[in-house]
Design an enzyme around this catalytic site. Structure first.
Site, short mmCIF file in Angstrom:
data_model
loop_
_atom_site.label_atom_id
_atom_site.label_comp_id
_atom_site.label_asym_id
_atom_site.label_seq_id
_atom_site.Cartn_x
_atom_site.Cartn_y
_atom_site.Cartn_z
N LYS A 45 0.81 -1.21 0.00
CA LYS A 45 0.00 0.00 0.00
C LYS A 45 0.85 1.28 0.00
O LYS A 45 0.67 2.16 -0.84
CB LYS A 45 -0.88 -0.07 1.25
CG LYS A 45 -1.55 1.19 1.65
CD LYS A 45 -2.30 0.96 2.95
CE LYS A 45 -1.34 0.85 4.13
NZ LYS A 45 -1.36 2.02 4.99
N ASP A 230 -4.21 8.20 2.82
CA ASP A 230 -3.80 6.89 3.31
C ASP A 230 -4.85 6.38 4.31
O ASP A 230 -5.53 7.18 4.95
CB ASP A 230 -2.44 7.05 3.99
CG ASP A 230 -1.79 5.72 4.31
OD1 ASP A 230 -2.21 4.71 3.70
OD2 ASP A 230 -0.88 5.69 5.15
N GLN A 261 -9.58 -3.84 7.33
CA GLN A 261 -8.72 -3.41 8.43
C GLN A 261 -9.29 -2.19 9.16
O GLN A 261 -8.56 -1.44 9.80
CB GLN A 261 -7.31 -3.10 7.92
CG GLN A 261 -6.57 -4.35 7.47
CD GLN A 261 -5.13 -4.06 7.14
OE1 GLN A 261 -4.32 -3.80 8.01
NE2 GLN A 261 -4.81 -4.08 5.85
#
Length: 772
Positions: A45, A230, A261
């Site tokens: 990521k 992010d 998550q």
DNA sequence: AACGCCTCCTTTTTT
DNA sequence: AGGAGGCGTT
């Protein structure tokens, strides 16, 4: 831009994309459109995010000025900037890379007028905010038992995070709702009178700044052409609203996140923002990163299997080219001490082989679990580091010293005023302070101004108070021209704080003095004069509030890592121990009651996916919780992890139980015994049924403590003058350390780890040991 | 102002 | 159990 064309022309671009897999490459190199990257755990990521920025700059000629990248933590922000600079090989100071709060703060400093803030506004950290709310509630005479400050603070923050101001809620709801609104109103007035801004306020003000100031908004619409976010699944309502306002018609969003998550729903994060983004930007392009570069096939299989039990997922299936790897070890411990001991023993096995301490991590659901692990690690002489805890700028002595500095900047900061006035003590007690508060309230003045103007009304107190006021003014004058660190030093000295903490007894006192020195030290790095027109003092104070510092000293040293599952997010370790998988603990009782099982499951998913090579999961059949011995059922998540990925490690039951005659109804262990052979117990059958029965009775208020005991008792007693952790010498095996005892009297056996002969069990009476 | 006793609460954490 | 915070005493 076509990727292929560039691979042939510019070797730097080749390097930029060559190590990327097809999905990553698409995310990084596709033409500028809105893009949502669903990035599974360990799928690269950060890599995609940083490479995307580098690509934009190198290929599309995007200037650093027109990029905004936001993260949640300072750590992530610093890391991102570092990696971008590495990629493009030049510093990118002009690029806005920061946290949501940091970015909001920057905007408010730049546009304080438009945001209707005083130029020297100060940031209130969580602790400051709590104190202020408390004082406000007192002032409003709201009963603390009916409106606990903690709850009110939480409520106010929640309102702010939904973008709500008190006036929008006035005259709505029931009595207590109205009271809360009243508190919010008063709290906000206090903040404004004192030039204070709490964390949520930073975001809300920045949002309102963009909403209400077209000139500002348009300026940034022109400026930011690429907005990268992010951990998008962690954004709250306000952050999302603000992002939408911030992105002009020309701006392209690049959001990276993972719905699986999302573990911060309890603090306002809205996973739904992912879907919202797709709705609000219909053309948005979706990229899935599913290839994992972190974990073994087995670990991924376990993670995938577990998370498949959640509903409403966007859907992802992690895969790897890596080998299957080892099975996940599952250990049913007798109690939390047995569990900790098991973890430590497995750590030793690993460390004997090769590994570094820092390869090892223990993840647990709640902080309280760390104590027993710590105890065991100390006995085993393994260096460890616990994440979390008080941060540097949150320490009492540091906050005391900073209160003096803040008072120099802003005399109307009542919190700092009170703090400086009372520490160190100077004969102005509660009564005088109360008088002063009343006077200030009556005349709508800050404490400072009240003290200055109302000395007559304050009677006898005014002597000590007057001295204090003069001292502040004098210190201000005397330190005005000094560089920051020297100023700080003088403040610590002349405020009497140094003297005060010197007098304090205990080992804490020394640490406090060291922290004060460290504070002076920290101030040094903020002395660069007037960088970006920012006053060093403000800069320093901002840093103290916004980046409270590392959770512990000696960060990064070689040590075993202990942390909660939450703080493990984003990290990875070769060897992971996930402990305490028991219903009621993980998933937590509360989560179950409140129906938040899915977030709990995601937390478990996060835990599993932290492991690169080895994962060990354990649960205790008995655990002391809130001082009461309880019988625990294995976590339901254990059933949800595909059983073919698990291997149950047989407990060394006899070690812990033989000497105490604990043989009572412990389903499951019976067959094993200790020593060789015996198939591992498969499935988790017997544990479940009686576990549920226990829970029902537990809720009726029964305490089902058993008369069992336990590693702890054994450990503390010691045998024949020998203690756990003691170094001993043996005529043939050499030197070693005592790991555990078993049995009593002359049948006592002792487990010793020898430096050169491995770990052995010996009869204490027979072995010719001598203490070292 | 400092100390000690009592009661209450107890998931997770960043900014 | 253990820590925090409130409150009353010296």
């Amino acid at each position: 831009m076509q990727f292929d064309a560039f691979t042939q022309t510019d070797p730097r671009l080749v390097a930029l994309v060559e190590a990327l897999n097809p999905a990553q490459r698409e995310a990084v190199t596709a033409p500028s459109e809105h893009r949502l990257v669903l990035a599974g755990a360990g799928s690269g990521k950060t890599r995609v995010l940083t490479h995307r920025i580098a690509w934009l700059m190198a290929v599309e000629g995007v200037s650093a000025h027109s990029v905004l990248a936001v993260t949640f933590t300072n750590k992530a922000a610093n890391e991102m900037r570092g990696r971008i600079e590495q990629l493009v090989n030049v510093p990118v100071r002009a690029m806005w890379v920061g946290t949501f709060h940091g970015t909001a703060h920057k905007l408010l400093r730049l546009h304080w007028r438009e945001a209707k803030l005083p130029q020297n506004f100060q940031i209130l950290d969580a602790d400051d905010q709590q104190r202020l709310v408390k004082r406000v509630l007192k002032g409003l005479e709201m009963a603390e038992d009916r409106f606990p400050p903690k709850m009110v603070t939480g409520w106010i923050n929640a309102q702010k995070e939904e973008g709500r101001r008190p006036h929008q809620m006035a005259d709505q709801g029931d009595y207590s709702q109205r009271q809360l609104v009243r508190a919010y109103t008063a709290y906000q007035q206090a903040c404004e009178a004192q030039g204070l801004v709490d964390f949520a306020e930073l975001l809300l003000r920045a949002y309102e700044l963009f909403r209400d100031q077209p000139a500002v908004r348009e300026h940034y619409h022109r400026k930011f052409r690429h907005v990268l976010v992010d951990e998008f699944q962690d954004t709250n309502t306000l952050q999302y609203l603000w992002l939408r306002l911030l992105c002009g018609p020309e701006a392209k969003i690049f959001a990276v996140g993972d719905d699986d998550q999302s573990i911060y729903g309890w603090r306002g994060a809205k996973v739904e923002n992912i879907q919202k983004l797709s709705r609000d930007y219909p053309g948005i392009e979706l990229v899935r990163l599913e290839q994992n570069y972190r974990s073994t096939g087995t670990i991924l299989k376990a993670a995938n299997g577990l998370i498949a039990h959640n509903s409403g997922r966007l859907g992802k299936n992690l895969w790897t080219e890596d080998r299957e790897g080892e099975a996940i070890q599952l250990y049913a411990a007798y109690n939390e001490y047995d569990e900790a001991e098991f973890v430590v023993n497995r750590m030793r096995d690993y460390l004997d082989g090769h590994g570094r301490y820092s390869d090892l991590a223990v993840l647990y659901r709640s902080n309280a679990q760390s104590r027993v692990l710590e105890e065991m690690l100390i006995r085993a002489r393994l260096p460890y580091r616990i994440y979390g805890g008080l941060r540097f700028f949150e320490r009492m002595e540091v906050k005391d010293a900073l209160a003096w500095l803040r008072l120099l900047v802003n005399r109307d900061d009542d919190g700092s005023f009170e703090r400086a006035l009372t520490t160190p003590p100077r004969g102005v007690g509660a009564t005088s302070l109360e008088k002063l508060r009343a006077f200030a309230k009556q005349h709508e003045l800050s404490l400072w101004k009240a003290a200055r103007s109302g000395s007559a009304a304050l009677g006898r107190t005014s002597g000590a108070l007057g001295l204090f006021l003069d001292q502040i003014d004098l210190l201000d004058q005397q330190t005005r021209e000094l560089p920051l660190a020297a100023k700080m030093e003088k403040l610590i000295e002349r405020s009497g704080l140094k003297e005060h903490y010197k007098k304090e007894k205990g080992e804490q006192a020394e640490a406090r003095l060291e922290n004060l020195d460290e504070l002076i030290n920290a101030a040094k790095s903020f002395e660069r004069p007037e960088e970006e027109g920012l006053d060093p003092v403000l800069n320093f104070l901002t840093h103290a509030a916004l980046e409270a510092g590392e959770g512990q000293a000696n960060a990064g040293e070689e040590a075993v890592q202990l942390m909660t599952l939450h703080s493990a997010k984003g990290l990875e370790f070769p060897v992971v121990f996930m402990v305490g998988l028991e219903n009621g603990l993980f998933p937590s009782m509360r989560a179950v009651d409140e129906g938040n099982l899915e977030e709990e499951r995601r937390l478990c998913y996060v835990g599993i996916t932290r492991a690169r090579q080895q994962l060990t999961i354990s649960y205790a059949e008995t655990r002391r919780i809130h001082g009461v011995e309880q019988i625990c059922a294995p976590s339901q998540f254990l059933k949800e992890i595909p059983s073919e990925t698990l291997v149950e490690t047989r407990p060394r039951a006899a070690v812990l139980r033989s000497s105490f005659g604990v043989q009572s109804g412990r389903g499951g262990y019976g067959g094993g015994g200790f020593g060789g052979g015996g198939a591992p117990r498969s499935g988790l059958g017997s544990g479940y049924e009686h576990g549920n029965a226990w829970r029902e009775r537990q809720q009726e208020g029964y305490n089902l403590s058993r008369p069992a005991l336990s590693a702890k008792m054994t450990a503390e007693v010691g045998y024949g003058g020998y203690k756990l952790g003691q170094r001993v010498s043996h005529p043939s095996f050499g030197e070693g350390t005592i790991l555990s005892f078993d049995g009593e009297g002359e049948r006592t056996r002792v487990e010793i780890r020898f430096a050169n002969a491995g770990t052995k069990w010996l009869m204490l009476a027979m072995a010719k040991l001598s203490p070292l």
